[in-house]
Design an enzyme around this catalytic site. Structure first.
Site, short mmCIF file in Angstrom:
data_model
loop_
_atom_site.label_atom_id
_atom_site.label_comp_id
_atom_site.label_asym_id
_atom_site.label_seq_id
_atom_site.Cartn_x
_atom_site.Cartn_y
_atom_site.Cartn_z
N LYS A 1 0.84 -1.21 0.00
CA LYS A 1 0.00 0.00 0.00
C LYS A 1 0.87 1.25 0.00
CE LYS A 1 -0.30 -0.66 4.98
NZ LYS A 1 -1.07 -1.33 6.05
N TYR B 1 14.70 30.42 6.88
CA TYR B 1 13.51 31.08 7.41
C TYR B 1 13.61 31.30 8.91
CZ TYR B 1 11.12 30.32 2.97
OH TYR B 1 10.77 30.36 1.66
#
Ligand SMILES: *Cc1c(COP(=O)(O)O)cnc(C)c1O
Length: 354
Positions: free
Chosen positions: A46, A256
């Site tokens: 999956k 940042y």
């Protein structure tokens, strides 16, 4: 020839890459198969093989000998069909709609039935062989053991009767309790095969193996229990290139919110890897990239497409050089407090196209 000619340009080489070690993947499946004893061994594939790519991983697992392939969604089936037989594919979320049932019947892929409603939906359209999930305590999907006497369940043609362990990665009394509930439930409904264990469950021993095991994370290099550490190899390797080198002086900040400030002159490198690639901010401060055995500490916040590293230990590296991103899952999980599962499944799609 003009630029209007319909020839797709060839993409230039990328500045970061995810390498999947197929030998290690095959090794891990074989190791888990050996630990599964006489049970056959499937593979949870999956989420695009836990982020590592269906097209690379599924053929490798099939060639190694995997018997069954588990996905969560019907939308994940098409990517598998070129590689394995439809009857080898099981869809864990089961049929939520009549369209899901139609798709299963048209493709030959088998649903995992999780509720009376799903059983009804499957039976109404003629059904046929399916798998049945019993909830033995995780309380996510699955019919309750007490529901097993219900006519619609008794009328199912159950290939694999399954349940899922909640705490297999710990020494928890719940493991034994779920095992006992599963054994008892298995007497209440006809089935061809029984399946209980994920990767960690396989390490709990033969009692937990039954007829089919369903490893996922350990195939891809995760180590959910220490017993597996000696036989599971790292599968995913991450590398990224330096795309710019710059010199900072005292007081210069990086990234940042200026979370890192240089207290003297230093040489730093901007690396082509960021949280959009799955290199989360949780892996920023305190984490190191590597070059020929030297450590390059990450400075400041991780950006979407970049990180900045300290080149103090590596005066020889320059723009275009490749760095290794340590990705041994147990260590990376401990360092970042992000689970091994999440570290893999958040890997960005951009990396897989390399
Ligand atoms: C994901 C999943 C697995 C595989 O679990 P791992 O912990 O990754 O080994 C097995 N069975 C079911 C039902 C699952 O949802």
């Amino acid at each position: 020839m003009t630029s209007k000619d319909n020839i797709a340009p060839i993409a230039p080489p990328p500045t970061h890459r995810l390498k999947v070690d197929k030998d290690a993947l095959a090794n891990n499946w074989k190791a888990l198969d050996a630990l599964s004893g006489s049970a056959s061994t499937g593979a949870a594939v999956k989420a695009d093989c836990y982020g590592l790519g269906t097209d690379v991983c599924v053929p490798t697992l099939r060639n190694a000998g995997a018997a069954m392939f588990f996905v969560a969604h019907w939308s994940e089936v098409l990517a598998l069909l070129p590689h394995v037989e439809p009857v080898q594919i099981a869809v864990l979320h089961g049929p939520m709609t009549a369209a899901d049932v139609d798709f299963a019947l048209a493709s030959g892929v088998r649903p995992v039935i999780n509720s009376l409603q799903q059983a009804q939906r499957w039976a109404e359209k003629g059904g046929g062989p399916c798998h049945l999930m019993i909830d033995t305590g995780i309380n996510r999907l699955g019919v309750e053991p007490i529901e097993l006497s219900h006519g619609v369940l008794q009328s199912l043609d159950v290939d694999c009767l399954m349940s899922h362990l909640a705490c297999a990665d710990e020494d928890n009394p719940m493991n034994g309790e779920q095992l006992a509930i599963f054994r008892e439930a298995a007497n209440k409904i006809a089935h061809r095969r029984l399946s209980l264990s994920n990767s960690a469950g396989i390490a709990l021993g033969k009692d937990y193996a039954f007829d089919l095991t369903r490893p996922g994370i350990a195939l891809y290099g995760g180590v959910p229990r220490n017993e597996l550490a000696s036989c599971i190899r790292q599968v995913a390797y991450l590398e990224a290139a330096i795309i710019q080198v710059r010199n900072l002086t005292a007081g210069d900040s990086v990234g940042y919110n200026s979370e890192f400030t240089a207290d003297g002159s230093m040489r730093v490198g901007t690396v082509s890897l960021g949280y959009a690639d799955g290199f989360l901010r949780a892996r920023g401060p305190g984490f190191r990239l590597m070059h020929s055995g030297n450590e390059l500490p990450v400075l400041g916040k991780v950006s979407m497409d970049m990180i900045v590293v300290d080149l103090a230990q590596t005066p020889e590296v320059s723009e275009g050089d490749w760095l290794n991103v340590p990705f041994y899952l147990p260590d990376a999980a401990q360092q970042s407090s992000v689970s091994q599962y999440e570290l893999l499944t958040v890997l960005g799609k951009r990396l897989r196209n390399c």
